[in-house]
Design an enzyme around this catalytic site. Structure first.
Site, mmCIF file in Angstrom:
data_model
loop_
_atom_site.group_PDB
_atom_site.id
_atom_site.type_symbol
_atom_site.label_atom_id
_atom_site.label_comp_id
_atom_site.label_asym_id
_atom_site.label_seq_id
_atom_site.Cartn_x
_atom_site.Cartn_y
_atom_site.Cartn_z
ATOM 1 N N GLY A 97 0.852 -1.184 0.000
ATOM 2 C CA GLY A 97 0.000 0.000 0.000
ATOM 3 C C GLY A 97 0.883 1.226 0.000
ATOM 4 O O GLY A 97 1.833 1.310 -0.781
ATOM 5 N N SER A 129 5.785 -5.284 -1.086
ATOM 6 C CA SER A 129 5.750 -3.889 -1.503
ATOM 7 C C SER A 129 6.098 -2.969 -0.334
ATOM 8 O O SER A 129 7.239 -2.964 0.122
ATOM 9 C CB SER A 129 4.375 -3.565 -2.101
ATOM 10 O OG SER A 129 4.345 -2.283 -2.656
ATOM 11 N N ALA A 130 5.158 -2.199 0.192
ATOM 12 C CA ALA A 130 5.450 -1.333 1.339
ATOM 13 C C ALA A 130 5.973 -2.134 2.529
ATOM 14 O O ALA A 130 6.853 -1.681 3.264
ATOM 15 C CB ALA A 130 4.197 -0.560 1.742
ATOM 16 N N HIS A 166 8.924 -3.088 -7.005
ATOM 17 C CA HIS A 166 8.302 -2.710 -8.285
ATOM 18 C C HIS A 166 9.307 -2.045 -9.219
ATOM 19 O O HIS A 166 8.943 -1.140 -9.985
ATOM 20 C CB HIS A 166 7.102 -1.771 -8.073
ATOM 21 C CG HIS A 166 6.135 -2.196 -7.036
ATOM 22 N ND1 HIS A 166 5.357 -3.327 -7.146
ATOM 23 C CD2 HIS A 166 5.801 -1.640 -5.834
ATOM 24 C CE1 HIS A 166 4.592 -3.440 -6.070
ATOM 25 N NE2 HIS A 166 4.850 -2.445 -5.260
ATOM 26 N N GLU A 201 9.150 -7.120 -10.590
ATOM 27 C CA GLU A 201 7.917 -7.817 -10.272
ATOM 28 C C GLU A 201 8.088 -9.329 -10.415
ATOM 29 O O GLU A 201 8.611 -9.813 -11.428
ATOM 30 C CB GLU A 201 6.777 -7.334 -11.170
ATOM 31 C CG GLU A 201 6.493 -5.841 -11.038
ATOM 32 C CD GLU A 201 6.051 -5.425 -9.650
ATOM 33 O OE1 GLU A 201 6.854 -5.544 -8.693
ATOM 34 O OE2 GLU A 201 4.910 -4.973 -9.510
#
Length: 242
Positions: A97, A129-130, A166, A201
């Site tokens: 997020g 991700s985060a 990413h 990715e």
């Protein structure tokens, strides 16, 4: 800033929870199952709230994805005492997020030290991700917009470098004249000295038994201050631990 990993630390740093043509976490379910081992209960931290969805809604994503593997997922927001929830967790998963929102919330709830202590003790930590961004020394190489202001950019420091999830390679056919991801990471090194690894990715890093491995279908760009970027292949990248 020092890193807070130990020989017992187990950390799975994932670029993304979803790749094109795949459902949430579908492409790495076997890896997650292997990483978690005997841990069949997972504490999910939904504070990054992608798209501003509720904690309950976000928690349904990993719960549904991991159910076929017999792994039960419960959100940290369901507990009265989040520090105690982390201390008692069998394993922890921090979802993706907005990294700034995630970091701000963890500081406000005084959970940074609780997470560090859990990982040093050997509780498996998964981040996507985060949730992977915050495993590094700082959140200075996130791609996210600073929609809120955390009290510090210092992260969990579970590894002695930064991560850029990413990671995107420049498109040679694009007419876009703006900065590339590589340019922005080089700019980061005008003010900071730690190495940065770009996770494309479908790639992830796995730290276990003081051994760090790059896994997935891609190599990874490694950026170091005052050096040319170089590609590191899949496999043992324990040299990044210093």
């Amino acid at each position: 800033m020092k890193a807070y990993h130990s020989n017992s630390s187990r950390v799975l740093m994932i670029s993304t929870s979803k790749i094109h043509g795949s459902d949430y976490m579908e492409y790495l379910l076997d890896e997650v199952e292997d990483f978690l081992g005997e841990a069949k209960e997972l504490l999910f931290i939904p504070y990054a709230r992608p798209g501003g969805i509720s904690f309950d809604e976000y928690t349904t994503y990993p719960a549904k994805a991991l159910a076929p593997k017999g792994i039960k997922v419960k959100g940290i927001h369901e507990y009265e005492d989040p520090k105690e929830a982390i201390a008692r967790a069998h394993a922890v998963f921090v979802g993706g997020g907005n990294t700034f929102l995630l970091t701000k919330t963890l500081y406000e709830l005084e959970l940074i030290e609780a997470l560090r202590a859990a990982v040093v003790k050997g509780i498996p930590y998964m981040g996507s991700s985060a949730g992977s961004n915050i495993t590094g020394l700082s959140i200075g190489t996130t791609n996210d917009m600073p929609i809120v202001y955390p009290p510090s950019f210092e992260a969990l420091a579970l590894v002695p470098f930064n991560i850029n999830p990413h990671y995107l390679d420049p498109d040679p056919n694009s007419k876009h004249q703006g900065e590339t991801r590589a340019t922005r990471i080089h700019e980061f090194h005008f003010q900071n000295s730690q190495a940065v690894i770009g996770l494309r990715e479908g790639s992830w890093l796995r730290l276990e038994n003081a051994h760090l491995e790059l896994k997935g279908p891609h190599s990874a760009p490694l950026f170091e201050a005052n050096k040319e970027m170089r590609e590191i292949p899949q496999g043992d990248v324990s040299f990044l631990l210093g």
